[in-house]
Scaffold this active site. Sequence first.
Site, PDB file in Angstrom:
ATOM      1  N   CYS A  40       0.854  -1.188   0.000  1.00 17.59           N
ATOM      2  CA  CYS A  40       0.000   0.000   0.000  1.00 17.59           C
ATOM      3  C   CYS A  40       0.887   1.235   0.000  1.00 17.59           C
ATOM      4  O   CYS A  40       2.082   1.164   0.275  1.00 17.59           O
ATOM      5  CB  CYS A  40      -0.950  -0.001   1.193  1.00 17.59           C
ATOM      6  SG  CYS A  40      -0.149   0.124   2.806  1.00 17.59           S
ATOM      7  N   CYS A  41       0.290   2.357  -0.321  1.00 15.83           N
ATOM      8  CA  CYS A  41       1.008   3.642  -0.333  1.00 15.83           C
ATOM      9  C   CYS A  41      -0.021   4.726  -0.035  1.00 15.83           C
ATOM     10  O   CYS A  41      -0.928   4.509   0.762  1.00 15.83           O
ATOM     11  CB  CYS A  41       1.730   3.850  -1.657  1.00 15.83           C
ATOM     12  SG  CYS A  41       0.658   3.938  -3.103  1.00 15.83           S
ATOM     13  N   ALA A  42       0.093   5.866  -0.673  1.00 14.29           N
ATOM     14  CA  ALA A  42      -0.873   6.937  -0.459  1.00 14.29           C
ATOM     15  C   ALA A  42      -2.060   6.830  -1.404  1.00 14.29           C
ATOM     16  O   ALA A  42      -3.206   6.974  -0.991  1.00 14.29           O
ATOM     17  CB  ALA A  42      -0.204   8.298  -0.604  1.00 14.29           C
TER      18      ALA A  42
END
Length: 105
Positions: free
Chosen positions: A68-70
């Site tokens: 996941c990230c932003a």
Amino acid sequence: MGLFDFLFGKRKQEVLEAIERGARIIDVRTPQEFKYGYIDGSVNIPLERLNDSAIKKLKKLNAPLVVCCASGMRSASAKGMLIQNGIAEVHNAGGWHKLDRWLNS
């Protein structure tokens, strides 16, 4: 149900099933982004530090990975890198806020 609901609903189901099977959550945001919020138990490995050494350590986990990230862009890149380097099961959860909602709904 629209096409987007179908596509993203399937991704949600696959991610949650992987987590139920012991997937490790890898957050590829910067340390500065990570310190302002993250999924409990996730590991922060910024995309720019996802090198051979980090990938070898992730392989040793012998578990599915959820990245996941932003927003989902960096995690998509991370997924491609990890698969290209021999990690068989990698799921892109997209943004960590969305993953947090999925886990807590």
